[in-house]
Design an enzyme around this catalytic site. Structure first.
Site, PDB file in Angstrom:
ATOM      1  N   ARG A 101       0.839  -1.205   0.000  1.00  0.00           N
ATOM      2  CA  ARG A 101       0.000   0.000   0.000  1.00  0.00           C
ATOM      3  C   ARG A 101       0.879   1.262   0.000  1.00  0.00           C
ATOM      4  O   ARG A 101       1.017   1.919  -1.024  1.00  0.00           O
ATOM      5  CB  ARG A 101      -0.936  -0.036   1.234  1.00  0.00           C
ATOM      6  CG  ARG A 101      -2.063   0.974   1.204  1.00  0.00           C
ATOM      7  CD  ARG A 101      -1.689   2.360   1.645  1.00  0.00           C
ATOM      8  NE  ARG A 101      -1.104   2.412   2.980  1.00  0.00           N
ATOM      9  CZ  ARG A 101      -0.511   3.495   3.453  1.00  0.00           C
ATOM     10  NH1 ARG A 101      -0.418   4.603   2.733  1.00  0.00           N
ATOM     11  NH2 ARG A 101       0.039   3.494   4.672  1.00  0.00           N
ATOM     12  N   HIS A 136       4.836   4.435  12.834  1.00  0.00           N
ATOM     13  CA  HIS A 136       4.994   4.346  11.370  1.00  0.00           C
ATOM     14  C   HIS A 136       6.015   5.412  10.951  1.00  0.00           C
ATOM     15  O   HIS A 136       5.723   6.610  11.007  1.00  0.00           O
ATOM     16  CB  HIS A 136       3.608   4.616  10.752  1.00  0.00           C
ATOM     17  CG  HIS A 136       3.545   4.664   9.270  1.00  0.00           C
ATOM     18  ND1 HIS A 136       2.956   3.658   8.519  1.00  0.00           N
ATOM     19  CD2 HIS A 136       3.941   5.601   8.374  1.00  0.00           C
ATOM     20  CE1 HIS A 136       2.992   3.985   7.239  1.00  0.00           C
ATOM     21  NE2 HIS A 136       3.587   5.160   7.114  1.00  0.00           N
ATOM     22  N   HIS A 193       8.940   7.119   8.369  1.00  0.00           N
ATOM     23  CA  HIS A 193       9.604   7.260   7.073  1.00  0.00           C
ATOM     24  C   HIS A 193      11.052   7.647   7.395  1.00  0.00           C
ATOM     25  O   HIS A 193      11.340   8.169   8.466  1.00  0.00           O
ATOM     26  CB  HIS A 193       8.878   8.308   6.214  1.00  0.00           C
ATOM     27  CG  HIS A 193       7.562   7.786   5.696  1.00  0.00           C
ATOM     28  ND1 HIS A 193       7.335   7.480   4.371  1.00  0.00           N
ATOM     29  CD2 HIS A 193       6.412   7.484   6.333  1.00  0.00           C
ATOM     30  CE1 HIS A 193       6.104   7.025   4.219  1.00  0.00           C
ATOM     31  NE2 HIS A 193       5.509   7.017   5.402  1.00  0.00           N
ATOM     32  N   CYS A 222       3.826   9.207   0.822  1.00  0.00           N
ATOM     33  CA  CYS A 222       2.473   9.660   0.522  1.00  0.00           C
ATOM     34  C   CYS A 222       2.526  10.645  -0.639  1.00  0.00           C
ATOM     35  O   CYS A 222       3.235  11.655  -0.559  1.00  0.00           O
ATOM     36  CB  CYS A 222       1.858  10.328   1.745  1.00  0.00           C
ATOM     37  SG  CYS A 222       0.246  11.012   1.375  1.00  0.00           S
ATOM     38  N   ASN A 263       9.383   4.634   3.455  1.00  0.00           N
ATOM     39  CA  ASN A 263       9.248   4.147   4.832  1.00  0.00           C
ATOM     40  C   ASN A 263      10.571   3.547   5.297  1.00  0.00           C
ATOM     41  O   ASN A 263      11.400   3.148   4.480  1.00  0.00           O
ATOM     42  CB  ASN A 263       8.192   3.030   4.880  1.00  0.00           C
ATOM     43  CG  ASN A 263       6.818   3.540   4.576  1.00  0.00           C
ATOM     44  OD1 ASN A 263       6.510   3.900   3.449  1.00  0.00           O
ATOM     45  ND2 ASN A 263       5.974   3.585   5.582  1.00  0.00           N
TER      46      ASN A 263
HETATM   47  P1  HMG Z   1     -13.210  13.679  -2.989  1.00  0.00           P
HETATM   48  O1  HMG Z   1     -12.806  14.018  -4.379  1.00  0.00           O
HETATM   49  O2  HMG Z   1     -13.506  14.791  -2.039  1.00  0.00           O
HETATM   50  O3  HMG Z   1     -14.393  12.611  -2.946  1.00  0.00           O
HETATM   51  O4  HMG Z   1     -12.032  12.776  -2.382  1.00  0.00           O
HETATM   52  P2  HMG Z   1     -15.860  12.627  -3.432  1.00  0.00           P
HETATM   53  O5  HMG Z   1     -16.656  11.971  -2.360  1.00  0.00           O
HETATM   54  O6  HMG Z   1     -16.243  13.995  -3.897  1.00  0.00           O
HETATM   55  O7  HMG Z   1     -15.808  11.666  -4.692  1.00  0.00           O
HETATM   56  C1  HMG Z   1     -15.102  11.986  -5.880  1.00  0.00           C
HETATM   57  C2  HMG Z   1     -15.054  10.745  -6.754  1.00  0.00           C
HETATM   58  O8  HMG Z   1     -14.286   9.718  -6.133  1.00  0.00           O
HETATM   59  C3  HMG Z   1     -16.444  10.147  -7.026  1.00  0.00           C
HETATM   60  O9  HMG Z   1     -16.389   9.514  -8.295  1.00  0.00           O
HETATM   61  C4  HMG Z   1     -16.537   9.080  -5.962  1.00  0.00           C
HETATM   62  O10 HMG Z   1     -17.424   8.050  -6.293  1.00  0.00           O
HETATM   63  C5  HMG Z   1     -15.125   8.563  -5.917  1.00  0.00           C
HETATM   64  P3  HMG Z   1     -17.056  10.212  -9.581  1.00  0.00           P
HETATM   65  O11 HMG Z   1     -18.498  10.413  -9.199  1.00  0.00           O
HETATM   66  O12 HMG Z   1     -16.306  11.510  -9.761  1.00  0.00           O
HETATM   67  O13 HMG Z   1     -16.807   9.214 -10.650  1.00  0.00           O
HETATM   68  N1  HMG Z   1     -14.767   7.975  -4.619  1.00  0.00           N
HETATM   69  C6  HMG Z   1     -14.277   6.741  -4.451  1.00  0.00           C
HETATM   70  N2  HMG Z   1     -13.995   5.772  -5.313  1.00  0.00           N
HETATM   71  C7  HMG Z   1     -13.497   4.609  -4.789  1.00  0.00           C
HETATM   72  N3  HMG Z   1     -13.275   4.413  -3.473  1.00  0.00           N
HETATM   73  C8  HMG Z   1     -13.542   5.373  -2.582  1.00  0.00           C
HETATM   74  C9  HMG Z   1     -14.083   6.603  -3.065  1.00  0.00           C
HETATM   75  N4  HMG Z   1     -14.467   7.734  -2.463  1.00  0.00           N
HETATM   76  C10 HMG Z   1     -14.888   8.568  -3.409  1.00  0.00           C
HETATM   77  N5  HMG Z   1     -13.308   5.161  -1.283  1.00  0.00           N
HETATM   78  C11 HMG Z   1     -11.279  10.988  -0.962  1.00  0.00           C
HETATM   79  C12 HMG Z   1     -12.101  12.279  -1.063  1.00  0.00           C
HETATM   80  C13 HMG Z   1     -11.075  10.693   0.518  1.00  0.00           C
HETATM   81  C14 HMG Z   1     -12.010   9.869  -1.643  1.00  0.00           C
HETATM   82  C15 HMG Z   1      -9.912  11.234  -1.658  1.00  0.00           C
HETATM   83  O14 HMG Z   1      -9.324  12.362  -1.104  1.00  0.00           O
HETATM   84  C16 HMG Z   1      -8.971  10.078  -1.517  1.00  0.00           C
HETATM   85  O15 HMG Z   1      -9.195   8.997  -2.042  1.00  0.00           O
HETATM   86  N6  HMG Z   1      -7.844  10.288  -0.801  1.00  0.00           N
HETATM   87  C17 HMG Z   1      -6.891   9.231  -0.559  1.00  0.00           C
HETATM   88  C18 HMG Z   1      -5.535   9.763  -0.529  1.00  0.00           C
HETATM   89  C19 HMG Z   1      -4.549   8.675  -0.202  1.00  0.00           C
HETATM   90  O16 HMG Z   1      -4.763   7.511  -0.464  1.00  0.00           O
HETATM   91  N7  HMG Z   1      -3.399   9.083   0.379  1.00  0.00           N
HETATM   92  C20 HMG Z   1      -2.368   8.208   0.722  1.00  0.00           C
HETATM   93  C21 HMG Z   1      -2.664   7.370   1.905  1.00  0.00           C
HETATM   94  S1  HMG Z   1      -2.411   8.175   3.468  1.00  0.00           S
HETATM   95  C22 HMG Z   1      -0.702   8.014   3.769  1.00  0.00           C
HETATM   96  O17 HMG Z   1       0.041   7.613   2.913  1.00  0.00           O
HETATM   97  C23 HMG Z   1      -0.185   8.292   5.162  1.00  0.00           C
HETATM   98  C24 HMG Z   1       0.109   7.008   5.949  1.00  0.00           C
HETATM   99  O18 HMG Z   1       1.038   6.168   5.274  1.00  0.00           O
HETATM  100  C25 HMG Z   1       0.673   7.361   7.339  1.00  0.00           C
HETATM  101  C26 HMG Z   1       1.851   8.340   7.296  1.00  0.00           C
HETATM  102  O19 HMG Z   1       2.859   8.058   6.631  1.00  0.00           O
HETATM  103  O20 HMG Z   1       1.701   9.379   7.937  1.00  0.00           O
HETATM  104  C27 HMG Z   1      -1.183   6.199   6.167  1.00  0.00           C
HETATM  105 MG    MG Z   2       3.202   6.418   5.294  1.00  0.00          MG
END
Ligand code: HMG
Ligand code: MG
Length: 312
Positions: free
Chosen positions: A13, A223, A225, A256, A269
């Site tokens: 992931r 967690h 990096h 990220c 990481n």
């Molecule tokens: P948004 O654009 O505000 O969402 O994003 P929305 O509700 O307006 O939906 C927009 C479109 O996305 C729609 O599709 C939804 O259906 C679709 P359309 O009608 O335009 O065709 N959609 C989805 N599709 C599939 N699965 C879903 C989903 N939700 C909406 N779950 C949202 C809001 C949260 C979805 C977006 O910002 C997002 O996906 N963000 C994820 C970002 C991400 O993955 N970041 C990396 C992970 S975090 C990280 O790495 C940190 C960590 O490692 C810890 C650390 O290191 O600190 C964990």
């Molecule tokens: Mg991370």
């Protein structure tokens, strides 16, 4: 007998979400199999986030379907737990389709201690993201899913700079209130504190963990990096303060996409290899077989190399 420390490998992931190329689903599945063979306790298999935001993990359903078909990820003690990142109700509905007693899934929700980072990462304020969780986390627990609650940018934010331990504590308090303290005590829920951009020193970790009592630290995962090569020192400081669960990413892949730019990509990481070595040097044990882990690291490097070269 040395005390056991729990290892989660997040490479399928966190490792792959920041890659320029898209790795084929079959290779992601192979990586997960190799990590399971290496004995890690948990594998963060994929993300049910928006594929528009993170196209690299747009095949989450295909990856989980293949893993489920293998029948190797049941509730047996030797099988690693499988977790998936879930940002909202829509992601939870997708995870729910796969979860069953024969194929139990853990969900990982995520917010941050920094408003700006959280907005860039999830298009929501911290309070809004926690409200999103309220819509499905109680149901997930009722369905028997374990829950990880990530708080990112616990030391520093790429946009806001330093974050104080008090800011982190405030967000954690809201998450504890949301889930219910009893679910941390019975190991259903855990807090995962993320140093998203690898800014921490050992002293920072001590200051941060001083905000939590001994019992709370039993439910905390760290967690890291590894931007400045200080992650191993941070592991040692965390072990000293009672932390017994860490995330790593095989071959140090990861980052990220919303914490970096093209010119300055987000840092990887801590590698699971370094994590395990550090834990063992500190006199603790893990369930990981280092030779099998080295094979997984070689595979991960080759796999990512192929995807980068293909430039897809
Ligand atoms: P948004 O654009 O505000 O969402 O994003 P929305 O509700 O307006 O939906 C927009 C479109 O996305 C729609 O599709 C939804 O259906 C679709 P359309 O009608 O335009 O065709 N959609 C989805 N599709 C599939 N699965 C879903 C989903 N939700 C909406 N779950 C949202 C809001 C949260 C979805 C977006 O910002 C997002 O996906 N963000 C994820 C970002 C991400 O993955 N970041 C990396 C992970 S975090 C990280 O790495 C940190 C960590 O490692 C810890 C650390 O290191 O600190 C964990
Ligand atoms: Mg991370």
């Amino acid at each position: 007998m040395p005390e056991l420390v729990r290892i989660t490998d997040v490479s399928p992931r966190d490792g792959l979400q920041n890659e320029s190329g898209v790795v084929p689903a079959a290779e992601k599945v192979r990586l997960i199999e190799m990590l399971a063979h290496a004995g890690v306790d948990e594998i963060e298999a994929t993300s049910f986030v928006s594929p528009k935001w993170v196209p690299q993990l747009g095949d989450a359903g295909e990856v989980l379907e293949a893993l489920r078909a293998q029948g190797k990820f049941g509730p047996e003690e030797q099988a690693p737990a499988l977790s998936v990142l879930v940002p909202n109700e829509k992601g939870f509905e997708r995870a729910k389709q796969f979860h069953s007693p024969a194929f139990p899934l853990k969900i990982a929700v995520f917010t941050a201690a920094s408003e700006t980072f959280n907005k860039k990462n999830t298009n929501a304020s911290i309070a809004e993201s926690i409200e999103r969780f309220r819509a499905f986390v109680p149901e997930a627990i009722e369905l028997g899913m374990d829950v990880r609650l990530y708080v990112s940018t616990v030391i520093a934010c790429p946009y806001e700079g330093r974050i104080t331990p008090e800011q982190v504590r405030r967000v954690c308090d809201q998450l504890i209130e949301l889930v219910g303290r009893e679910h941390f005590e019975d190991d259903v829920a855990e807090l995962d504190l993320g140093d998203t951009i690898g800014a921490a020193t050992a002293d920072d970790m001590r200051d941060l963990l001083a905000m939590f009592d001994d019992e709370e630290r039993e439910s905390i995962v760290i967690h890291l990096h590894d931007t400045f090569g200080r992650a191993a020192d941070c592991v040692n400081a965390s072990l000293d303060l009672g932390i017994r669960s860490f995330d790593g990413s095989v071959a140090g892949l990861g980052g990220c996409p919303f914490a970096g730019t093209k010119e300055k990509p987000a840092p990887g990481n801590i590698s699971t290899e370094l994590l395990v070595r550090t834990i063992r040097s500190a006199g603790f044990e893990t369930n990981v077989n280092v030779d099998a882990l080295a094979d997984a690291a070689t595979f991960a490097r080759e796999m990512v190399g192929r995807a980068r070269a293909a430039g897809v």
